[in-house]
Design a protein around this motif. Structure first.
Motif, short mmCIF file in Angstrom:
data_model
loop_
_atom_site.label_atom_id
_atom_site.label_comp_id
_atom_site.label_asym_id
_atom_site.label_seq_id
_atom_site.Cartn_x
_atom_site.Cartn_y
_atom_site.Cartn_z
N VAL A 8 72.21 33.11 136.58
CA VAL A 8 73.12 32.59 137.59
C VAL A 8 73.96 33.39 138.08
O VAL A 8 74.18 33.64 139.36
N ILE A 9 74.53 34.61 137.42
CA ILE A 9 75.48 35.52 137.98
C ILE A 9 74.47 36.51 139.05
O ILE A 9 75.05 36.67 139.93
N ASP A 31 83.35 38.97 130.35
CA ASP A 31 83.61 37.71 131.30
C ASP A 31 82.36 36.89 131.34
O ASP A 31 82.57 35.90 131.73
N MET A 32 81.11 37.50 131.12
CA MET A 32 79.94 36.46 131.29
C MET A 32 79.70 35.70 130.18
O MET A 32 79.31 34.64 130.23
N LEU A 33 79.99 36.25 129.10
CA LEU A 33 79.70 35.44 127.72
C LEU A 33 80.86 34.74 126.98
O LEU A 33 80.93 33.90 126.21
N GLU A 82 84.58 26.80 131.80
CA GLU A 82 85.32 28.10 132.72
C GLU A 82 84.12 28.65 133.47
O GLU A 82 84.63 29.36 134.46
N PHE A 83 83.27 29.14 132.57
CA PHE A 83 81.85 29.92 133.36
C PHE A 83 81.55 29.17 134.65
O PHE A 83 81.50 29.88 135.71
N ALA A 84 81.48 27.77 134.54
CA ALA A 84 81.02 27.23 135.88
C ALA A 84 82.03 27.35 136.94
O ALA A 84 81.78 27.50 138.20
N SER A 87 78.82 21.87 133.18
CA SER A 87 78.32 22.85 132.22
C SER A 87 77.09 23.77 133.03
O SER A 87 76.71 23.13 133.77
N VAL A 88 76.96 24.87 132.34
CA VAL A 88 76.02 25.57 133.01
C VAL A 88 74.78 25.06 132.82
O VAL A 88 73.76 25.07 133.72
N GLN A 89 74.31 24.41 131.87
CA GLN A 89 73.14 23.81 131.70
C GLN A 89 72.81 22.71 132.54
O GLN A 89 71.66 22.68 133.36
N LYS A 90 73.71 21.76 133.08
CA LYS A 90 73.72 20.92 134.04
C LYS A 90 73.50 21.60 135.10
O LYS A 90 72.71 21.12 136.24
#
Length: 613
Positions: free
Chosen positions: A575-576, A587-589, A595-597, A607-610
């Motif tokens: 993604v990044i 920051d990535m993990l 928060e990541f999204a 979510s990242v998975q979505k």
């Protein structure tokens, strides 16, 4: 000619001459002449030794006497070998048995010498009979047909052989030899070079704290005989060292039928999961099982363990670890232990036992409610618990309670490390003191107990302090020890040579310095628990080769190794990378999915998975 040499009733046994006059024994074709004193032979005389004087060599008479005695014993062995061959034994076996039964041979030699000394042989042709012929006649008259010699040759003392032989009067000698060979193969199916069998025998005895039945008492007596030998219980699995004691302790063993009893027993044990190589664990640690009826005795007792969800494979493992589970004593205590951990049932049993006692005694009965699956797991993995009294268990449970380890927490502890219940209270408290000296309060000690109970079963000098020395050797100062241990207490039960050092060496080979690794461990001590092949190598290779990041990134953020490569590291990296964003590993993990999204995908709450989907 031999039948005329000596006519002795079959129940006659030679004894030392009586110092007083005895009338002639009835039914003898001769009179034994007794003397008031039997003069010792030269070899029996006590001669003073003077070291300052030159010592004379053996006289010609002494040398001749020794040679004559050796010749007589050789003839006696030949006579015994002849008796054995007449009983159906091969020539090779007869010679071997005769050579391994020196006390039986000596008994015959002494008997012939006594009869010669008493002038008990008839006058006539008998005077020309050889010593071997006289021994042969005496052995024939005793009527054991070589059984005594054979029993001594397999390890029994002569007195024990005389006792056991009475059970075997109906057995032919060839049949007896064949049965002994089968029993040896059954009981001693493989070697025990590490002495595990002896260690388990000692452990079983050490943790036995309940009244025992007759079968267990016989088993303990058998163990005591082996323990008294040189090498002790470590020799339990040695055919040469223990088989004689086995037959001596359980003489009916050689009466069992090979076809109708011994072979079906072997098949049954294999059917319940006891492998042929492990059969010795069951049979030598609990020999009385060999006398049990499969349908009447063994199967019903094993079915009792269905209460703890034991399947067929579980029963086999339990038998190998602790064959006493089918003894009467252990079966009764099994019910007591189940009730003890089920507080309500134990309270009812305590009420029945203490109704005639003072009220304070009833109030002392513990009120536990340990999850049944935890108790089941503990008994299946460590059946030695079944030999422990509930009073002894109660002491350890109360110590756990002092650290707020009760009910569900207690269930987790005993399911993970059931042997901790058999620990001596003072040994447990020594480990507690050791941890407190490192700076942990009682609350933290309780947390460590719940997370890694194996620590409290470890030896302080040989295990726990060795791990502190290892941490010091890799650069962890005393001030940082509490943090390192609090984050990863499992280090105390990790093997230095097989796990810790290989991981350290791998990290050094990647280019990290000793200082870098020490810094990483101080920040994230679970790093020492990760497998090289399954975690460290694949994640470092992805970091360097795919993400193209320097090693210093993991030095600054060693928690990187704790995330799933497939489920978190790779998806977030792609993604990044797709956003052409450069960020640190933290920051990535470290952010959660939302928060990541929000930070990297400009999407709130997804979510990242979505997003990847």
């Amino acid at each position: 000619m031999f039948s005329k040499l000596l006519l002795i009733p079959r129940n006659f046994t030679t004894q030392a001459p009586s110092p007083t006059f005895l009338p002639p024994l009835p039914n003898f074709p001769f009179h034994l002449k007794f003397f008031s004193h039997k003069f010792p032979s030269i070899s029996q005389l006590s001669v003073p030794f003077y070291s300052h004087l030159p010592q004379a060599s053996l006289s010609r008479n002494q040398q001749q006497q020794g040679e004559d005695e050796d010749e007589e014993e050789a003839q006696a062995r030949a006579a015994v070998s002849g008796i054995l061959r007449e009983s159906g034994v091969s020539e090779e076996e007869s010679v071997e048995i005769a050579s391994k039964s020196p006390k039986y041979v000596k008994m015959l030699v002494d008997g012939v010498r006594d009869l010669e000394e008493w002038n008990s042989w008839r006058r006539g042709d008998e005077e020309d009979a050889s010593f071997e012929e006289k021994v042969y006649c005496l052995a024939r008259e005793k009527g054991d047909y070589g059984r005594l010699a054979f029993l001594e040759s397999i390890g029994l003392s002569l007195s024990s052989a005389l006792s056991v032989a009475r059970y075997l009067s109906s057995e032919s000698l060839p049949g007896l030899i064949e049965k002994v060979n089968f029993v040896k193969e059954m009981f001693f199916s493989s070697e025990d070079s590490e002495g595990f069998l002896g260690k388990n025998a000692r452990r079983m005895m050490m943790h036995l704290s309940i009244p025992i039945d007759e079968d267990l008492q016989q088993t303990l007596s058998f163990f005591e005989k082996i323990e008294a030998r040189r090498g002790g219980l470590d020799m339990l699995c040695s055919k040469e060292a223990s088989f004689g004691y086995l037959v001596e302790s359980f003489p009916r063993l050689l009466l069992l039928s090979v076809e109708s009893h011994l072979k079906p027993m072997m098949k049954f044990l294999e059917d319940v999961g006891v492998e042929r190589g492990s059969m010795r664990n069951v049979l030598l640690l609990y020999p009385p099982i060999i006398f049990y009826e499969i349908e009447k005795d063994i199967k019903p007792r094993l079915r009792a363990f269905k209460k703890i969800g034991a399947a067929e494979k579980d029963l086999g493992r339990m038998l190998v670890k602790y064959p006493w589970i089918i003894s009467t004593s252990i079966q009764e205590n099994y019910e007591n232990i189940l009730s003890f951990f089920d507080g309500e049932n134990y309270q009812r049993r305590a009420s029945g036992a203490l109704k005639a006692q003072a009220p304070p005694l009833l109030a002392a009965a513990p009120r536990l409610k340990v999850p049944k699956f935890s108790v089941d797991s503990a008994i299946k993995s460590w059946p030695h618990l079944l030999g422990c009294s509930t009073l002894k268990l109660k002491v350890m449970v109360e110590h756990f309670g002092e650290f707020d380890v009760r009910n569900k927490k207690l269930g987790k502890v005993i399911a993970t490390s059931p042997q901790l219940l058999l620990r001596k209270p003072n040994e447990f408290l020594e480990v507690v003191s050791f941890l407190e000296e490192l700076g942990f309060d009682r609350e933290m000690v309780g947390r460590i107990l719940c997370r890694c109970p194996e620590i409290f079963a470890a030896n302080i000098e040989k295990t726990l302090k060795k791990k502190l020395e290892f941490l010091s050797s890799i650069g962890i100062s005393k001030d940082h020890l509490p943090r390192v241990i609090r984050k990863y207490p499992e280090i105390f039960v990790s093997d230095i040579n097989r796990t810790l050092l290989p991981r350290m060496k791998y990290l050094r080979r990647t280019g990290l310095s000793k200082r870098d690794i020490a810094f990483m461990i101080r920040r994230f001590s679970p790093l020492l628990g990760y497998s090289v092949e399954e975690v460290l190598r694949p994640k470092l290779e992805f970091l360097v080769q795919t993400m193209e990041k320097p090693l210093k990134e993991v030095v600054e953020y060693p928690r990187y190794f704790s995330y799933s490569l497939e489920k978190k590291i790779k998806p977030r990296f792609w993604v990044i990378k797709g956003r052409n964003v450069d960020c640190s590993l933290k920051d990535m993990l470290a952010k959660n999915d939302e928060e990541f999204a929000a930070d990297f995908m400009d999407v709130e709450g997804l979510s990242v998975q979505k997003n990847l989907d």
